[in-house]
Design an enzyme around this catalytic site. Structure first.
Site, mmCIF file in Angstrom:
data_model
loop_
_atom_site.group_PDB
_atom_site.id
_atom_site.type_symbol
_atom_site.label_atom_id
_atom_site.label_comp_id
_atom_site.label_asym_id
_atom_site.label_seq_id
_atom_site.Cartn_x
_atom_site.Cartn_y
_atom_site.Cartn_z
ATOM 1 N N GLY A 11 3.015 -3.306 3.310
ATOM 2 C CA GLY A 11 3.888 -4.465 3.238
ATOM 3 C C GLY A 11 3.142 -5.772 3.358
ATOM 4 C CB CYS A 37 -0.919 0.004 1.229
ATOM 5 S SG CYS A 37 -1.909 -1.498 1.406
ATOM 6 N NE ARG A 66 -7.439 -3.602 1.671
ATOM 7 C CZ ARG A 66 -8.492 -4.364 1.919
ATOM 8 N NH1 ARG A 66 -9.712 -3.855 1.835
ATOM 9 N NH2 ARG A 66 -8.326 -5.634 2.244
ATOM 10 C CG LEU A 67 -2.089 -3.391 -4.451
ATOM 11 C CD1 LEU A 67 -2.895 -2.943 -5.665
ATOM 12 C CD2 LEU A 67 -0.617 -3.501 -4.810
ATOM 13 C CB SER A 106 11.793 -9.734 -7.565
ATOM 14 O OG SER A 106 13.102 -9.280 -7.852
ATOM 15 C CG LEU A 157 -2.778 -11.251 2.677
ATOM 16 C CD1 LEU A 157 -1.864 -11.171 3.888
ATOM 17 C CD2 LEU A 157 -3.052 -12.704 2.313
ATOM 18 C CG ASP A 175 -0.379 -8.680 6.460
ATOM 19 O OD1 ASP A 175 -1.363 -7.952 6.228
ATOM 20 O OD2 ASP A 175 0.598 -8.760 5.688
#
Length: 633
Positions: free
Chosen positions: A78, A2, A51-52, A370, A55, A102
């Protein structure tokens, strides 16, 4: 993943809601799935969030998130990969949860353990936590520096955000160039002290906690640090390989946890290939992404920079849903202003391919794995270590290694680089050599008595400076496309074990190098440069996962053939940008020096691609952030 932002003005100074909204709007690309704001004007605090959703996609995951009747509030960026284990432990202690996030685990963990929750977190994170009972703002960054957190400390006010452009919304903030950071950047193509080109804006260093209370007292401490010196001298190479493979599998599986689709970058190399091998076994159809290059005008060593063939080989072996993008010389000019706008904090490397490949991945997935970190943990740059491993003592080691890390302009040549006025300013500031030395001197556990010590110190240095810079680039350019990047090599358990592996298992030619006659300088240097023997223990561990021809191929970085393109198709673009009456950076950089560098690169076959890249990046930085030139997507 985020974007976060916030302000703390002790004493109940009013914060207008419009300000915190402007701050989060400036980083809306980091979180297009929602926004939230918390303002408590009686205490002078405001927290913002974009917000992305990764979860718990429901509204239960909305931030800022509250606990203890609103007494504790968090805005978090994160992922915590061990949140399920911590949640179970907290439930056993009597805590109840209303979401599957989380974020809530961090909140309840703080209520249970206080700040001791932080070392328990296995993941990448930057968060701000407001404790109303203590009237204290707590800012935290993950161990490795994967997630960014910028701070503008005004003495009686703290302003923070995931990106500087959010801080720039503050009505009192004015962009000024930080000459110390400028000098560092044009020495190292990096900034080691976690300040930025924006005067007054710091980045919270990795593994640190900052506390700011109602009396404007600031406390900062380090809760974790790398330690490559305490190796396990009794472990066998076979056991080291076996445990590396076990922990690597565990790390990739942990980082596959998401309520959205997860993909993986796939170059032609071992690190990304190993990740794709494990990840593809954890999902029905893994999407993989490769960036290739038009090689029609590339020459010399750059002729092999296109890794599509090896990537396609692995995509076929792992049955992935594979996508490729091919870049040509013209793609640099289109991407550069957009890249610099999002990057803000100029750091290592020619990163515009990262911008494009993240854009490609974002069309199909929200999360992408990655391979960054494998080289720094396992000794992937032997030509760097071998040049210093026979150093006589501490000071000899510093001088040798500093000589390598002056990647752009030597201290002696700064008088030609900077304009007279700027040179007079930077010449009075702390020297880059002292800044370099202090990275080591900060850690009193480092030793300088043997070749193994020197290599361990080099691994420490690169993990503390080079690796966080790669993460800054990775985070900013992925989040420009609302994409979350994850790094399985940076799992806590895997990193802890990697540090304990003896150097002799990472560098296969160490004993041969020790026997080399150090008086035969030319022979020694040639010998040092020819080896590509790093990461031996990792290669031996991963040979069960990926094709043998990938394991045995020589290492190369992810890079476009810019050395050739700066002499050909992009030469005019570079000249128009840097040798123009409207060139903004000429206020700081001498045009004659720039012209000479371009001429040497073009006509004398001297490879100045790193310096040219830095010049054009800094020019766009000046245009966008000092002159206010608009960038359009």
């Amino acid at each position: 993943m985020c974007g976060i932002a916030g302000i703390y003005r002790p004493g109940g100074k009013v914060i207008e809601p419009e300000l915190i909204r402007k701050m989060t709007d400036a980083i809306a690309h980091r979180g297009p799935d929602g926004e939230g704001h918390f303002i408590l004007n009686e205490s002078g605090v405001a927290l913002g969030h974009r917000r992305l959703a990764i979860l718990d996609l429901s509204s239960a995951g909305k931030q800022p998130m509250h606990a203890d009747g609103g007494n504790v509030v968090i805005t978090f960026n994160g992922e915590i990969y061990n949140f399920a284990e911590l949640r179970k432990e907290l439930q056993n202690a009597g805590h109840q949860f209303i979401s599957g996030t989380d974020t809530e685990v961090i909140l309840k963990g703080y209520l249970q353990w206080g700040l001791d929750v932080i070392p328990k977190l296995n993941g990448m994170f930057a968060f701000a936590l407001w404790d109303n009972s203590k009237k204290e703002l707590i800012l935290v960054r993950d161990r490795f520096g994967i997630k960014p957190l910028y701070i503008w400390n005004r003495g009686n006010e703290i302003v923070f955000a995931s990106e500087v452009k959010a801080i720039m919304q503050h009505p009192e903030f004015k962009v000024k160039l930080n000459f110390e950071a400028l000098n560092e950047y044009f020495t190292f193509q990096n900034v080691f002290r976690f300040h930025t080109l924006f005067d007054g804006v710091q980045m919270l260093a990795p593994g640190r906690v900052l506390r700011f209370d109602e009396n404007c007292r600031l406390q900062e401490y380090l809760y974790w640090n790398y330690n490559f010196t305490d190796t396990d001298k009794h472990i066998s190479e076979a056991d080291a390989c076996e445990e590396t493979l076990r922990l690597f599998n565990q790390a990739v599986k942990r980082q596959m946890v998401a309520d959205v689709r997860v993909g993986s970058y796939l170059s032609g190399g071992m690190d990304s290939g190993s990740i794709a091998a494990v990840a593809s076994s954890q999902t029905k159809r893994l999407a993989t992404f490769t960036c290739g290059f038009d090689m029609s005008t590339a020459s010399g060593r750059e002729a092999n920079f296109d890794e599509r063939r090896d990537a396609e080989l692995m995509a076929s072996a792992f049955r992935t849903e594979h996508y490729e993008q091919v870049l040509n010389a013209a793609d640099l000019g289109w991407a550069l202003p957009r890249l610099v706008y999002h990057l803000e904090d100029l750091r290592v490397g020619m990163s515009y391919p990262n911008y494009y490949i993240a854009g490609l991945a974002s069309k199909f997935v929200k999360v992408c794995l990655s391979g960054a970190g494998g080289d720094e943990l396992y000794g992937g740059y032997p030509w760097r270590y071998y040049r210093v491993f026979k150093s006589i003592n501490q000071e000899d080691y510093f001088k040798e290694y500093y000589g390598f890390w002056q990647r752009l302009v030597s201290d002696q040549n700064k008088v030609n680089l900077f304009t007279p006025d700027i040179y007079s300013k930077v010449n009075q500031l702390k020297s880059p050599y002292d800044i370099f030395r202090n990275v080591f001197l900060f850690n009193d556990k480092l030793k300088y008595d043997s070749p193994e010590d020197h290599i361990a110190n080099s691994l420490y240095f690169e993990a503390k400076t080079f690796l966080p810079a790669l993460f800054v680039v990775g985070d900013k350019l992925a989040m420009a496309h609302s994409l979350e990047e994850r790094f399985p090599f940076m799992d806590n358990d895997l990193v802890d074990f990697a540090q304990k592996i003896p150097v002799k298992y990472k560098l296969g030619n160490l004993e041969a190098m020790k026997k080399m006659d150090e008086n035969e300088i030319a022979k020694l240097r040639k010998f040092q440069m020819q080896f590509d023997d790093g990461k031996n223990v990792l290669r031996n561990a991963m040979n069960r996962l990926i094709p043998q021809e990938v394991i045995s191929r020589k290492k190369q970085g992810f890079s476009a053939p810019d050395e050739s393109w700066y002499r050909g198709e992009n030469l005019q673009y570079v000249k128009n940008l840097l040798l123009n009456k409207k060139t903004v950076s000429s206020e700081y950089i001498q045009p004659d020096f720039v012209k000479n560098i371009i001429d040497e690169h073009t006509n004398k076959n001297i490879n100045h691609r790193l310096l040219i890249w830095s010049f054009i990046n800094f020019e766009w930085w000046c245009r966008i952030f000092i002159d206010g030139e608009k960038v359009y997507e």
